[in-house]
Design an enzyme around this catalytic site. Structure first.
Site, PDB file in Angstrom:
ATOM      1  N   ASN A 192     -16.241 -14.133  -6.141  1.00  0.00           N
ATOM      2  CA  ASN A 192     -16.506 -14.576  -4.765  1.00  0.00           C
ATOM      3  C   ASN A 192     -15.289 -15.239  -4.120  1.00  0.00           C
ATOM      4  OD1 ASN A 192     -19.247 -13.855  -4.207  1.00  0.00           O
ATOM      5  ND2 ASN A 192     -19.914 -15.388  -5.680  1.00  0.00           N
ATOM      6  N   ASP A 240      -9.376 -12.857 -21.030  1.00  0.00           N
ATOM      7  CA  ASP A 240      -9.354 -14.150 -20.343  1.00  0.00           C
ATOM      8  C   ASP A 240      -8.030 -14.835 -20.646  1.00  0.00           C
ATOM      9  OD1 ASP A 240     -11.796 -15.900 -18.990  1.00  0.00           O
ATOM     10  OD2 ASP A 240     -10.191 -17.154 -19.792  1.00  0.00           O
ATOM     11  N   VAL A 245     -16.292  -8.632  -8.734  1.00  0.00           N
ATOM     12  CA  VAL A 245     -17.492  -9.473  -8.748  1.00  0.00           C
ATOM     13  C   VAL A 245     -17.188 -10.882  -8.240  1.00  0.00           C
ATOM     14  CG1 VAL A 245     -19.377 -10.347 -10.210  1.00  0.00           C
ATOM     15  CG2 VAL A 245     -18.372  -8.114 -10.702  1.00  0.00           C
ATOM     16  N   ALA A 301     -13.773 -13.955 -18.914  1.00  0.00           N
ATOM     17  CA  ALA A 301     -14.783 -14.048 -19.974  1.00  0.00           C
ATOM     18  C   ALA A 301     -15.717 -15.235 -19.772  1.00  0.00           C
ATOM     19  CB  ALA A 301     -14.104 -14.141 -21.341  1.00  0.00           C
ATOM     20  N   VAL A 354     -20.562 -14.714 -16.333  1.00  0.00           N
ATOM     21  CA  VAL A 354     -20.848 -13.369 -15.818  1.00  0.00           C
ATOM     22  C   VAL A 354     -20.162 -12.316 -16.681  1.00  0.00           C
ATOM     23  CG1 VAL A 354     -20.596 -11.777 -13.880  1.00  0.00           C
ATOM     24  CG2 VAL A 354     -21.201 -14.164 -13.448  1.00  0.00           C
ATOM     25  N   HIS A 396     -21.693 -10.556   1.319  1.00  0.00           N
ATOM     26  CA  HIS A 396     -22.399 -11.299   0.271  1.00  0.00           C
ATOM     27  C   HIS A 396     -22.361 -12.776   0.642  1.00  0.00           C
ATOM     28  CE1 HIS A 396     -24.146 -12.039  -3.568  1.00  0.00           C
ATOM     29  NE2 HIS A 396     -23.070 -12.584  -4.104  1.00  0.00           N
TER      30      HIS A 396
END
Length: 324
Positions: A132, A45, A130, A22, A25, A187
């Site tokens: 990284n 979260d 999502v 949460a 993003v 990415h």
């Protein structure tokens, strides 16, 4: 076929999207999904009170934004049960000077645990990662869940393509919506913007910009995330990543069959196997409906292979830490 009076009623539950994490993003994505009236949202979260507070804040905006989607904040994975889509945004953001790969060790454990917990409660869900470093995290989530590749993907190419389109539009002074471009690969610094396929209302940008300018825009695209991190100093981008993810969610839930660049597990396409990397895919109700193989130039194919090798090295790096 109609049911008999004695048979139980057929319930058509509204679609549900679970967002794991949460942070900026995740919470912005919850807002996008609810306000586009795509699905009910469960925002999860580990921080007690935070997802509940964010959910209440979003609920209080429903009358203003003219939607009636349910938004739940929770710390319990059981509340995500039966989700059609699970989006994993949990993890630490980049700080100035960090690459996405620097986050590997810290975020891998978070993503693997989140994937295992979420799949237990939503075994039929489609997963979008999502966190990284995106391509490696998607691969690890695929390993953790055992899902077929059509049901797990990473959000990267949609965002990178949007950045490339933005920089082209700014350079030419045209509407961003008139610019179409696609970015493949990992990415990160080795992403592969396809300059020769980029157009403005069908006109190739190679007819509108000189080679040096195009290369400058390509480099800015590769550094697009880092540019925002350096400017903000306290985290990374979240508005555009949330918008890119919501576009993927929309294409899946509404069966739009959009052709989008997403990170997917490859099984020989583009000459690549056992790696997750960004390529064009058609997204619909089944997740990845098909992987599209473009006729790349020799230099583009070589760049894509170099990008894939970087992802594979990071996957091997993570696996080596688990067996040492």
């Amino acid at each position: 076929m109609s049911s008999s009076p004695d048979s139980p009623p057929i319930l058509h539950r509204l679609p549900r999207v679970a967002i794991i994490g949460a942070g900026r993003v995740g919470s912005t994505l919850a807002q996008r999904i609810a306000e586009k009236n795509l699905a009910d949202v469960v925002l999860l979260d580990i921080v007690e009170g935070m997802p509940q507070g964010l959910a209440l804040d979003l609920l209080e905006a429903r009358g203003i934004e003219l939607h009636n989607r349910q938004i739940i904040g929770t710390n319990n994975y059981a509340d995500t049960s039966g989700s059609q889509i699970v989006v994993i945004t949990a993890g630490f953001p980049r700080k100035p000077g960090m690459s996405r790969d620097d986050l590997l060790r810290t975020n891998a454990k978070i993503v693997v645990e989140a994937a295992k917990q979420a799949i237990a409660y939503s075994p039929c869900a489609i997963f979008i990662v999502v966190t990284n470093p995106l391509d490696v995290m998607t691969y690890l989530a695929w390993e953790a869940t055992g899902l077929p590749r059509n049901r797990i993907m990473g959000m990267a190419g949609v965002l990178d393509s949007a950045r490339f389109e933005t920089f082209i539009a700014l350079e030419l002074g045209v509407l961003p919506a008139d610019v179409k471009a696609m970015v493949l690969g990992s990415h990160g610094d080795l992403m592969v913007p396809l300059s020769r396929h980029a157009t403005v209302n069908g006109i190739p940008i190679t007819e509108l910009l000189d080679a040096a300018t195009i290369e400058r825009l390509v480099e800015r695209t590769r550094n697009g995330g880092a540019e925002i991190v350096e400017l903000m100093q306290t985290g990374g981008a979240f508005f555009a990543p949330a918008s890119a993810t919501s576009l993927m969610v929309e294409s899946i839930l509404l069966n739009q069959s959009r052709l989008l660049p997403v990170s997917v597990y490859l099984q020989g396409e583009y000459g690549l196997k056992d790696v997750v990397i960004g390529v064009p895919c058609r997204l619909g109700l089944n997740g990845i409906e098909s992987v599209i193989e473009l006729n790349l130039s020799d230099s583009e194919r070589e760049a894509l292979q170099t990008s894939a090798q970087s992802v594979q090295k990071n996957i091997e790096r993570w696996h080596s830490t688990q067996h040492s």
